[in-house]
Design a protein around this motif. Structure first.
Motif, PDB file in Angstrom:
ATOM      1  N   LEU A 155       0.803  -1.225   0.000  1.00 57.15           N
ATOM      2  CA  LEU A 155       0.000   0.000   0.000  1.00 57.15           C
ATOM      3  C   LEU A 155       0.840   1.282   0.000  1.00 57.15           C
ATOM      4  O   LEU A 155       0.563   2.210  -0.748  1.00 57.15           O
ATOM      5  CB  LEU A 155      -0.925  -0.001   1.221  1.00 57.15           C
ATOM      6  CG  LEU A 155      -1.688   1.281   1.505  1.00 57.15           C
ATOM      7  CD1 LEU A 155      -2.752   1.504   0.442  1.00 57.15           C
ATOM      8  CD2 LEU A 155      -2.299   1.244   2.883  1.00 57.15           C
ATOM      9  N   THR A 183      -5.815  -7.797   0.446  1.00 58.81           N
ATOM     10  CA  THR A 183      -6.260  -6.847   1.464  1.00 58.81           C
ATOM     11  C   THR A 183      -6.851  -7.659   2.608  1.00 58.81           C
ATOM     12  O   THR A 183      -8.064  -7.792   2.746  1.00 58.81           O
ATOM     13  CB  THR A 183      -7.307  -5.868   0.892  1.00 58.81           C
ATOM     14  OG1 THR A 183      -6.714  -5.164  -0.206  1.00 58.81           O
ATOM     15  CG2 THR A 183      -7.752  -4.850   1.925  1.00 58.81           C
ATOM     16  N   SER A 184      -5.964  -8.251   3.392  1.00 57.20           N
ATOM     17  CA  SER A 184      -6.419  -9.114   4.487  1.00 57.20           C
ATOM     18  C   SER A 184      -5.376  -9.184   5.594  1.00 57.20           C
ATOM     19  O   SER A 184      -4.196  -8.883   5.378  1.00 57.20           O
ATOM     20  CB  SER A 184      -6.697 -10.530   3.970  1.00 57.20           C
ATOM     21  OG  SER A 184      -5.489 -11.172   3.578  1.00 57.20           O
ATOM     22  N   THR A 210      -0.574  -3.187   3.763  1.00 53.61           N
ATOM     23  CA  THR A 210      -1.344  -3.610   2.602  1.00 53.61           C
ATOM     24  C   THR A 210      -2.761  -3.064   2.764  1.00 53.61           C
ATOM     25  O   THR A 210      -3.212  -2.811   3.880  1.00 53.61           O
ATOM     26  CB  THR A 210      -1.331  -5.150   2.421  1.00 53.61           C
ATOM     27  OG1 THR A 210      -1.863  -5.485   1.141  1.00 53.61           O
ATOM     28  CG2 THR A 210      -2.091  -5.871   3.520  1.00 53.61           C
ATOM     29  N   GLY A 211      -3.448  -2.840   1.653  1.00 55.45           N
ATOM     30  CA  GLY A 211      -4.809  -2.328   1.758  1.00 55.45           C
ATOM     31  C   GLY A 211      -5.211  -1.541   0.531  1.00 55.45           C
ATOM     32  O   GLY A 211      -4.596  -1.642  -0.527  1.00 55.45           O
ATOM     33  N   VAL A 212      -6.253  -0.752   0.715  1.00 58.51           N
ATOM     34  CA  VAL A 212      -6.833   0.044  -0.361  1.00 58.51           C
ATOM     35  C   VAL A 212      -6.705   1.519  -0.003  1.00 58.51           C
ATOM     36  O   VAL A 212      -7.351   1.992   0.929  1.00 58.51           O
ATOM     37  CB  VAL A 212      -8.323  -0.326  -0.585  1.00 58.51           C
ATOM     38  CG1 VAL A 212      -8.908   0.504  -1.721  1.00 58.51           C
ATOM     39  CG2 VAL A 212      -8.476  -1.816  -0.851  1.00 58.51           C
ATOM     40  N   HIS A 225     -13.217  -4.301  -1.175  1.00 56.74           N
ATOM     41  CA  HIS A 225     -12.872  -3.611   0.069  1.00 56.74           C
ATOM     42  C   HIS A 225     -13.004  -2.110  -0.145  1.00 56.74           C
ATOM     43  O   HIS A 225     -12.525  -1.578  -1.144  1.00 56.74           O
ATOM     44  CB  HIS A 225     -11.436  -3.923   0.478  1.00 56.74           C
ATOM     45  CG  HIS A 225     -11.162  -5.377   0.671  1.00 56.74           C
ATOM     46  ND1 HIS A 225     -11.567  -6.065   1.796  1.00 56.74           N
ATOM     47  CD2 HIS A 225     -10.536  -6.284  -0.130  1.00 56.74           C
ATOM     48  CE1 HIS A 225     -11.199  -7.330   1.683  1.00 56.74           C
ATOM     49  NE2 HIS A 225     -10.572  -7.481   0.522  1.00 56.74           N
ATOM     50  N   THR A 235      -9.426   0.772   3.795  1.00 56.97           N
ATOM     51  CA  THR A 235      -9.244  -0.505   4.489  1.00 56.97           C
ATOM     52  C   THR A 235      -7.762  -0.843   4.439  1.00 56.97           C
ATOM     53  O   THR A 235      -7.198  -1.039   3.365  1.00 56.97           O
ATOM     54  CB  THR A 235     -10.048  -1.638   3.819  1.00 56.97           C
ATOM     55  OG1 THR A 235     -11.426  -1.271   3.794  1.00 56.97           O
ATOM     56  CG2 THR A 235      -9.863  -2.952   4.554  1.00 56.97           C
ATOM     57  N   VAL A 236      -7.124  -0.875   5.589  1.00 62.03           N
ATOM     58  CA  VAL A 236      -5.676  -1.086   5.673  1.00 62.03           C
ATOM     59  C   VAL A 236      -5.388  -2.159   6.719  1.00 62.03           C
ATOM     60  O   VAL A 236      -6.016  -2.194   7.774  1.00 62.03           O
ATOM     61  CB  VAL A 236      -4.957   0.227   6.075  1.00 62.03           C
ATOM     62  CG1 VAL A 236      -3.472   0.011   6.306  1.00 62.03           C
ATOM     63  CG2 VAL A 236      -5.200   1.300   5.018  1.00 62.03           C
ATOM     64  N   TYR A 237      -4.442  -3.010   6.380  1.00 63.04           N
ATOM     65  CA  TYR A 237      -3.943  -3.998   7.336  1.00 63.04           C
ATOM     66  C   TYR A 237      -2.452  -3.781   7.513  1.00 63.04           C
ATOM     67  O   TYR A 237      -1.715  -3.661   6.535  1.00 63.04           O
ATOM     68  CB  TYR A 237      -4.193  -5.425   6.847  1.00 63.04           C
ATOM     69  CG  TYR A 237      -5.635  -5.830   6.931  1.00 63.04           C
ATOM     70  CD1 TYR A 237      -6.158  -6.391   8.092  1.00 63.04           C
ATOM     71  CD2 TYR A 237      -6.479  -5.625   5.850  1.00 63.04           C
ATOM     72  CE1 TYR A 237      -7.500  -6.750   8.162  1.00 63.04           C
ATOM     73  CE2 TYR A 237      -7.819  -5.975   5.918  1.00 63.04           C
ATOM     74  CZ  TYR A 237      -8.319  -6.543   7.075  1.00 63.04           C
ATOM     75  OH  TYR A 237      -9.641  -6.891   7.151  1.00 63.04           O
ATOM     76  N   ARG A 272      -5.991  -3.962  11.974  1.00 63.16           N
ATOM     77  CA  ARG A 272      -6.857  -3.494  10.892  1.00 63.16           C
ATOM     78  C   ARG A 272      -7.195  -2.037  11.141  1.00 63.16           C
ATOM     79  O   ARG A 272      -7.545  -1.654  12.261  1.00 63.16           O
ATOM     80  CB  ARG A 272      -8.144  -4.310  10.818  1.00 63.16           C
ATOM     81  CG  ARG A 272      -9.049  -3.896   9.673  1.00 63.16           C
ATOM     82  CD  ARG A 272     -10.393  -4.640   9.730  1.00 63.16           C
ATOM     83  NE  ARG A 272     -11.212  -4.351   8.584  1.00 63.16           N
ATOM     84  CZ  ARG A 272     -11.950  -3.248   8.417  1.00 63.16           C
ATOM     85  NH1 ARG A 272     -11.960  -2.305   9.338  1.00 63.16           N
ATOM     86  NH2 ARG A 272     -12.685  -3.082   7.340  1.00 63.16           N
ATOM     87  N   SER A 317      -1.436   5.554   7.406  1.00 61.08           N
ATOM     88  CA  SER A 317      -0.937   4.174   7.446  1.00 61.08           C
ATOM     89  C   SER A 317       0.521   4.143   7.889  1.00 61.08           C
ATOM     90  O   SER A 317       0.917   3.307   8.713  1.00 61.08           O
ATOM     91  CB  SER A 317      -1.077   3.513   6.071  1.00 61.08           C
ATOM     92  OG  SER A 317      -2.425   3.430   5.690  1.00 61.08           O
TER      93      SER A 317
END
Length: 171
Positions: A30, A74-75, A99-101, A110, A114-116, A129, A143
């Protein structure tokens, strides 16, 4: 003099890494290098920041970092696997991944924001999360800030490293 990106969390991470002899690494999807750039601005980073890897393509995540094929990018599982893979790659004591959007729209089912964040040490791994709001730049900045905080938090529980890996000692 404080670096432009220096924050109390980065100062804390720098201090912990230096005094405990920790090796720190990052894995980014991300944030596309922003996290490594931020960490690299930490005090004496050349002594404790092993490096980072930016992996956007799924096949690179699989081949280089050991992501299990078919894992949702995205998990929580992806974030943890990226952190664990980079921890091994850099022979680090602690690693955080992103990682994420970032947005502006949803991706892969997602919503934007949405970020992990994944984290890994030799003893454990996990994730956090985040559900962020704002434009893509704001999501990426938040992030990175959260990832630095997560690194500092987990560095607090790490003890000084033992003999450095690959330093010989075997005949």
């Amino acid at each position: 003099m404080t670096a432009p990106n220096e924050t109390p969390e980065l100062e804390r991470l720098s201090e912990l890494a230096r005094t405990r002899g920790l090796r720190v690494s990052v894995a980014e999807s991300l944030t596309s290098g922003r996290l490594a750039n931020t960490i690299g601005a930490g005090e004496s980073a050349s002594d404790w920041f092993a490096g980072g890897i930016v992996a956007y393509f799924t096949e690179v995540k699989e081949r280089v970092l050991g992501l299990t094929p078919g894992t949702d990018p995205t998990s929580a599982a992806c974030a943890e696997q990226l952190a664990t893979g980079a921890l091994r790659l850099f022979e680090a004591d602690i690693c955080v991944s992103t990682t994420g959007v970032g947005g502006p729209g949803p991706e892969g089912g997602h919503p934007a924001g949405t970020v992990y964040l994944g984290w890994a040490t030799a003893e454990d791994s996990g994730h956090r999360r985040l559900a962020l709001t704002g434009d893509p730049d704001e999501v990426l900045s938040a992030s990175v800030d959260a990832a630095v905080r997560l690194l500092a938090f987990h560095a607090e529980s790490l003890h000084p490293a033992g003999p450095r890996r690959g330093s010989g000692g075997e005949d």
